[in-house]
Scaffold this active site. Sequence first.
Site, PDB file in Angstrom:
ATOM      1  CG  ASN A   8      -1.677   1.239   1.435  1.00 20.51           C
ATOM      2  OD1 ASN A   8      -1.773   2.058   0.524  1.00 20.51           O
ATOM      3  ND2 ASN A   8      -2.260   1.411   2.616  1.00 20.51           N
ATOM      4  CD1 TRP A   9       3.916   1.230  -2.429  1.00 23.13           C
ATOM      5  CD2 TRP A   9       3.858   2.066  -4.505  1.00 23.13           C
ATOM      6  NE1 TRP A   9       4.782   0.493  -3.193  1.00 23.13           N
ATOM      7  CE2 TRP A   9       4.766   0.985  -4.472  1.00 23.13           C
ATOM      8  CE3 TRP A   9       3.641   2.743  -5.705  1.00 23.13           C
ATOM      9  CZ2 TRP A   9       5.474   0.566  -5.604  1.00 23.13           C
ATOM     10  CZ3 TRP A   9       4.340   2.330  -6.836  1.00 23.13           C
ATOM     11  CH2 TRP A   9       5.254   1.257  -6.784  1.00 23.13           C
ATOM     12  CE  LYS A  10       0.252   3.407   4.753  1.00 17.14           C
ATOM     13  NZ  LYS A  10       0.161   3.527   6.182  1.00 17.14           N
ATOM     14  CG  HIS A  97      -5.681   1.449   5.218  1.00 15.38           C
ATOM     15  ND1 HIS A  97      -5.192   2.464   6.020  1.00 15.38           N
ATOM     16  CD2 HIS A  97      -4.655   0.582   5.045  1.00 15.38           C
ATOM     17  CE1 HIS A  97      -3.926   2.211   6.301  1.00 15.38           C
ATOM     18  NE2 HIS A  97      -3.568   1.073   5.724  1.00 15.38           N
ATOM     19  CD  GLU A  99      -2.866   5.265   6.778  1.00 11.07           C
ATOM     20  OE1 GLU A  99      -2.891   5.303   5.537  1.00 11.07           O
ATOM     21  OE2 GLU A  99      -1.922   4.756   7.420  1.00 11.07           O
ATOM     22  CD  GLU A 170      -3.235  -3.099   7.345  1.00 13.34           C
ATOM     23  OE1 GLU A 170      -2.120  -3.252   6.848  1.00 13.34           O
ATOM     24  OE2 GLU A 170      -3.964  -2.125   7.101  1.00 13.34           O
ATOM     25  N   GLY A 176       2.667   1.812  10.766  1.00 12.85           N
ATOM     26  CA  GLY A 176       3.573   2.952  10.607  1.00 12.85           C
ATOM     27  C   GLY A 176       4.299   3.339  11.880  1.00 12.85           C
ATOM     28  CB  SER A 215       5.651  -2.187  11.820  1.00 13.07           C
ATOM     29  OG  SER A 215       5.156  -0.897  12.128  1.00 13.07           O
ATOM     30  N   GLY A 236       3.000  -1.156   4.249  1.00 12.39           N
ATOM     31  CA  GLY A 236       3.021   0.260   3.900  1.00 12.39           C
ATOM     32  C   GLY A 236       4.444   0.739   3.676  1.00 12.39           C
ATOM     33  N   GLY A 237       5.045   1.307   4.722  1.00  9.16           N
ATOM     34  CA  GLY A 237       6.352   1.970   4.605  1.00  9.16           C
ATOM     35  C   GLY A 237       7.417   1.149   3.905  1.00  9.16           C
TER      36      GLY A 237
HETATM   37  C1  PEP Z   1      -0.570  -0.123   6.061  1.00  9.09           C
HETATM   38  O1  PEP Z   1      -0.623   1.055   5.731  1.00  9.09           O
HETATM   39  O2  PEP Z   1      -1.488  -0.879   5.717  1.00  9.09           O
HETATM   40  C2  PEP Z   1       0.567  -0.586   6.831  1.00  9.09           C
HETATM   41  C3  PEP Z   1       0.530  -1.790   7.333  1.00  9.09           C
HETATM   42  O3  PEP Z   1       1.614   0.310   7.015  1.00  9.09           O
HETATM   43  P1  PEP Z   1       3.066  -0.029   7.636  1.00  9.09           P
HETATM   44  O4  PEP Z   1       3.573  -1.276   6.963  1.00  9.09           O
HETATM   45  O5  PEP Z   1       3.893   1.177   7.320  1.00  9.09           O
HETATM   46  O6  PEP Z   1       2.861  -0.231   9.110  1.00  9.09           O
END
Ligand code: PEP
Length: 251
Positions: A8-10, A97, A99, A170, A176, A215, A236-237
Amino acid sequence: MKKLMAANWKMFKTWDEAGSTARVLVELAAAKLPEDREVLVCPPFTCLKAVSDAFSGADRFSSGGQDFYITDEGAFTGEISPAMLQDCGAKYGLTGHSERRHVLGENDEYIGQKTAYGLSAGLSVILCIGELLDERKAGRVEEVLERQLRLGLKDVPADVAPHRISVAYEPVWAIGTGEVAGPAEIQEAHAFTRKVLVSIFGEKANEMRILYGGSVKPTNCAEIIALDNVDGVLVGGASLQSESFSQIVLA
Ligand code: PEP
């Protein structure tokens, strides 16, 4: 069931950056991708076609949208439809999600409408669920997950092929933050999620994927992906750089 290694590149990357990251990912990972894995990248809408083009010809690499609206077209300024995502090559869409729930204010009912509409429009859907830290501390993890699952999947047509529905667990406190849920916490939440899915869909729920997100990094992915009921990861990151995401995909 193939494990789904999803990114997920947000709200990161321009068209050029997205295309080159996706091309390098294919160079690094396509030839070595184990038979039982699939790769998915969900970039910003503006980069979807760049990623889909980079993945064309790469077996088991797909793109997806991070969000979509609940109708095909119309006067809905700023929104995008599943058909428009598919027109840019998307096979998947995310719903729920954290966010979108906690920053952008989406509720369970609306997330349920999106999940059902996305599936009926032909996307495979990944419904994200997860508790806040306060909810975990208050012993409410199962209550929160069950509510998010039942309302998030409420109107899913009974005849949908199970491989088109995935759930991403999640925990919000792990997104994050660098804080990963421990193996016991992940296994408990995934076993509970499977139990609720079986109570909704019967035996075919065993063919639905349950991903872990929060993470995930190259250093912890192998351990997470080996746990019971973990059928993939949502990252994500650590998915933003092709080198680190390729290590996750191949872990
Ligand atoms: C996400 O945005 O779905 C996520 C899991 O982010 P991260 O891997 O950065 O925690």
